[in-house]
Scaffold this motif. Structure first.
Motif, PDB file in Angstrom:
ATOM      1  N   THR A 172      50.472  39.665  41.691  1.00 48.24           N
ATOM      2  CA  THR A 172      51.500  38.674  42.050  1.00 48.24           C
ATOM      3  C   THR A 172      50.935  37.511  42.868  1.00 48.24           C
ATOM      4  N   GLY A 173      49.651  37.550  43.176  1.00 49.28           N
ATOM      5  CA  GLY A 173      49.052  36.512  44.010  1.00 49.28           C
ATOM      6  C   GLY A 173      48.496  35.363  43.187  1.00 49.28           C
ATOM      7  N   SER A 174      47.845  34.450  43.879  1.00 45.88           N
ATOM      8  CA  SER A 174      47.302  33.254  43.251  1.00 45.88           C
ATOM      9  C   SER A 174      46.230  33.624  42.208  1.00 45.88           C
ATOM     10  N   ILE A 175      45.281  34.462  42.587  1.00 46.41           N
ATOM     11  CA  ILE A 175      44.235  34.882  41.634  1.00 46.41           C
ATOM     12  C   ILE A 175      44.828  35.762  40.545  1.00 46.41           C
TER      13      ILE A 175
ATOM     14  N   ALA B  78      37.238  39.237  43.612  1.00 47.61           N
ATOM     15  CA  ALA B  78      37.782  38.090  44.365  1.00 47.61           C
ATOM     16  C   ALA B  78      37.962  38.480  45.832  1.00 47.61           C
ATOM     17  N   ASN B  79      38.279  39.736  46.071  1.00 47.38           N
ATOM     18  CA  ASN B  79      38.584  40.257  47.403  1.00 47.38           C
ATOM     19  C   ASN B  79      37.300  40.345  48.255  1.00 47.38           C
ATOM     20  N   LYS B  80      36.853  39.161  48.715  1.00 45.90           N
ATOM     21  CA  LYS B  80      35.581  39.087  49.442  1.00 45.90           C
ATOM     22  C   LYS B  80      35.595  39.920  50.709  1.00 45.90           C
ATOM     23  N   GLU B  81      36.805  40.083  51.305  1.00 40.38           N
ATOM     24  CA  GLU B  81      36.873  40.817  52.570  1.00 40.38           C
ATOM     25  C   GLU B  81      36.340  42.247  52.415  1.00 40.38           C
ATOM     26  N   ALA B  82      36.573  42.856  51.245  1.00 40.35           N
ATOM     27  CA  ALA B  82      36.088  44.227  51.021  1.00 40.35           C
ATOM     28  C   ALA B  82      34.565  44.279  51.116  1.00 40.35           C
ATOM     29  N   LEU B  83      33.918  43.295  50.501  1.00 40.96           N
ATOM     30  CA  LEU B  83      32.447  43.280  50.505  1.00 40.96           C
ATOM     31  C   LEU B  83      31.912  42.907  51.894  1.00 40.96           C
ATOM     32  N   VAL B  84      32.600  42.003  52.576  1.00 41.59           N
ATOM     33  CA  VAL B  84      32.173  41.617  53.927  1.00 41.59           C
ATOM     34  C   VAL B  84      32.228  42.833  54.857  1.00 41.59           C
ATOM     35  N   MET B  85      33.312  43.580  54.759  1.00 45.11           N
ATOM     36  CA  MET B  85      33.490  44.732  55.666  1.00 45.11           C
ATOM     37  C   MET B  85      32.443  45.812  55.437  1.00 45.11           C
ATOM     38  N   ALA B  86      32.174  46.083  54.179  1.00 44.42           N
ATOM     39  CA  ALA B  86      31.424  47.301  53.843  1.00 44.42           C
ATOM     40  C   ALA B  86      30.258  47.010  52.907  1.00 44.42           C
ATOM     41  N   GLY B  87      29.571  45.899  53.107  1.00 41.90           N
ATOM     42  CA  GLY B  87      28.529  45.457  52.184  1.00 41.90           C
ATOM     43  C   GLY B  87      27.579  46.541  51.694  1.00 41.90           C
ATOM     44  N   PRO B  88      26.841  47.206  52.589  1.00 42.56           N
ATOM     45  CA  PRO B  88      25.844  48.171  52.112  1.00 42.56           C
ATOM     46  C   PRO B  88      26.475  49.354  51.378  1.00 42.56           C
ATOM     47  N   ILE B  89      27.628  49.820  51.869  1.00 41.67           N
ATOM     48  CA  ILE B  89      28.307  50.964  51.233  1.00 41.67           C
ATOM     49  C   ILE B  89      28.814  50.547  49.845  1.00 41.67           C
TER      50      ILE B  89
ATOM     51  N   ALA C  34      38.246  47.036  32.918  1.00 40.82           N
ATOM     52  CA  ALA C  34      37.858  46.014  33.904  1.00 40.82           C
ATOM     53  C   ALA C  34      38.908  45.941  34.999  1.00 40.82           C
ATOM     54  N   VAL C  35      38.440  45.731  36.223  1.00 37.66           N
ATOM     55  CA  VAL C  35      39.346  45.637  37.370  1.00 37.66           C
ATOM     56  C   VAL C  35      39.164  44.273  38.030  1.00 37.66           C
ATOM     57  N   MET C  36      40.247  43.517  38.131  1.00 37.67           N
ATOM     58  CA  MET C  36      40.240  42.285  38.915  1.00 37.67           C
ATOM     59  C   MET C  36      40.682  42.657  40.329  1.00 37.67           C
ATOM     60  N   ALA C  37      39.760  42.584  41.282  1.00 37.53           N
ATOM     61  CA  ALA C  37      40.065  42.937  42.674  1.00 37.53           C
ATOM     62  C   ALA C  37      40.545  41.681  43.387  1.00 37.53           C
ATOM     63  N   ALA C  38      41.861  41.497  43.435  1.00 36.94           N
ATOM     64  CA  ALA C  38      42.422  40.254  43.990  1.00 36.94           C
ATOM     65  C   ALA C  38      43.501  40.522  45.028  1.00 36.94           C
ATOM     66  N   ILE C  39      43.375  41.651  45.731  1.00 34.92           N
ATOM     67  CA  ILE C  39      44.220  41.877  46.911  1.00 34.92           C
ATOM     68  C   ILE C  39      43.619  41.049  48.030  1.00 34.92           C
ATOM     69  N   VAL C  40      44.468  40.527  48.905  1.00 34.43           N
ATOM     70  CA  VAL C  40      43.931  39.740  50.013  1.00 34.43           C
ATOM     71  C   VAL C  40      43.663  40.663  51.218  1.00 34.43           C
ATOM     72  N   GLY C  41      42.484  40.502  51.808  1.00 34.16           N
ATOM     73  CA  GLY C  41      42.176  41.171  53.064  1.00 34.16           C
ATOM     74  C   GLY C  41      41.670  42.597  52.944  1.00 34.16           C
ATOM     75  N   ALA C  42      41.605  43.244  54.118  1.00 30.93           N
ATOM     76  CA  ALA C  42      41.039  44.592  54.210  1.00 30.93           C
ATOM     77  C   ALA C  42      41.820  45.610  53.401  1.00 30.93           C
TER      78      ALA C  42
END
Ligand code: NDP
Length: 399
Positions: A13-16, A126-137, A99-107
């Protein structure tokens, strides 16, 4: 001819999410909206289910999921509805989903996005916050499962397109000198610090080039979005922080560049329309129509570039600091920002205090090693507590 790929859209339902559905609708022979999720917006998800008849849907909010289930049953729409965080993860890992479009906003996107990575999906991030939080994992999960990770952020999608295929194993062997991450500078690029004091949420969300959700729009205005993207680029491309540079480019036509050892700089250009990176990633390695018009360079006339102002946009320097600190520091950085942005959008924190709240959380919550997701979530929780307290206190002082 093969069957269309089944796509799960987390954050439909979001922009992406909407832009993804637009691209999918152009290619019914190639893609099918198989699973759609949202947080609370029952009406919007109901309408999408009636129109598209996906086999699966989920709402993070359990009561909203009950309402959706009842309304779909009454309308004789055969979509199966799941609820809660576990429901989102189930859809992200569903065996029939390709395929999964990851477009939830935030953590909130971390668990289902990581779930898709662990399940070895083609993962459009798209959900960059997920990668920022847990990059190596996160990146370890991608490697272990063999998931295909494709960046949706226009900058990272551009970098991906400017790199040779073998760059997936690191930049060192490809002769890359620098990654040049472009950013428009947001709506307040030319405003002084004093002029930023009284800006409203609507002003902050009025991005000059992009139409986006409100949280990322505020992130663009503080340049926190670019800060998160520095961290995102580090993990996606295994790029040392010193090789990632930000260039302000107000027209948002050059989406990013890669400079090579021989002095060549390769750029990706296009209209500022997220359907381009979405179509690129959905169809990869093919190319498909995205509904985006041709670029008329003659009409555009000039493309301009300038150095970022680290004094006015302190989030940029903080990104390099948290990368150097490692462990849970990026998760603290992200969580504090989410709290501060929410407070700003509610009207309880002035715009100019957002970065103060982030800095205070980084100073108050010590970064620790991040061995697993629980460590990340604990840091996220503590940072939210600290930021909530700071947001209230700082506003009280300035009021
Ligand atoms: P929006 O705010 O437009 O949409 C967010 C989506 O996430 C909605 O479907 C919303 O559901 C859902 N959602 C929100 N909170 C939760 C939650 N707690 N649990 C489950 N679902 C939730 O965001 P954008 O589309 O703008 O951004 C999505 C992501 O893509 C962000 O990470 C952003 O940084 C990134 N991105 C966005 C770009 C853009 O152009 N918009 C460009 C590049 C990256 P509901 O409608 O029910 O609230």
């Amino acid at each position: 001819m093969s069957a269309p790929a089944n796509v799960a859209i987390l954050g439909a339902t979001g922009s992406i999410g909407r832009s993804t559905l637009d691209v999918i609708a152009r290619h019914p022979d190639r893609f099918r909206a198989y699973a759609l999720t949202a947080n609370t917006q029952v009406d919007e998800l109901f309408e999408l289910c009636v129109a598209l008849r996906p086999p699966l849907a989920a709402l993070a909010d359990a009561r909203a999921a009950d309402t959706l289930r009842a309304r779909l049953a009454a309308a004789a729409v055969p979509t199966e509805v799941f609820a809660g965080a576990a429901g989102l993860v189930a859809l992200a890992q569903w065996p029939e989903v390709d395929a999964v479009m990851a477009a939830i906003v935030g953590a909130a996107g971390l668990a289902p996005t990581l779930g898709a990575a662990r399940a070895g999906k083609k993962l459009l991030l798209a959900n960059k916050e997920a990668l920022v939080m847990a990059g190596p994992i996160f990146m370890a999960a991608v490697r272990a499962s063999g998931a295909q990770l494709l960046p949706i952020d226009s900058e990272h999608n551009a970098i991906f397109q400017c790199l040779p295929p073998r760059a997936s194993s690191g930049l060192a062997d490809c002769g890359v000198r620098r990654i040049l991450l472009t950013g428009s500078g947001g709506p307040f690029r030319t405003r002084s610090l004093a002029e930023l004091a009284g800006v409203t949420p609507d002003e902050a969300c009025a991005h000059p080039n992009w139409s986006m959700g409100r949280k990322i729009s505020v992130d663009s205005a503080t340049m926190m979005n670019k800060a998160l993207e520095i961290i995102e680029a580090h993990w996606l491309f295994r790029a040392p922080p010193a090789q990632i540079e930000v260039v302000v480019h107000p027209q948002s036509v050059v989406h990013s560049m890669v400079e090579y050892a021989d002095g060549s700089v390769i750029a990706q250009l296009g209209h500022p329309d997220m359907r381009t990176p979405i179509a690129q990633a959905l169809a990869y390695p093919d190319r498909v129509e995205a509904g985006v018009p041709s670029l008329d360079l003659g009409r555009l006339g000039a493309l301009t570039f300038e150095a970022p102002d680290f004094a006015r946009f302190r989030a940029l320097a903080l990104a390099y600091d948290v990368l150097a600190a490692g462990g849970t520091a990026p998760a603290i950085f992200n969580a504090a920002n989410e709290v501060a942005v929410a407070a700003f959008l509610r009207g309880t924190l002035p715009f100019a205090r957002i970065t103060d709240v982030i800095e205070a959380a980084l100073a108050g919550v010590p970064a620790a090693a991040a061995a697993n997701v629980e460590d990340i979530l604990e840091a996220d929780r503590r940072a939210r507590e600290a930021a909530s307290a700071n947001a209230g206190r700082r506003f009280a002082r300035s009021a």
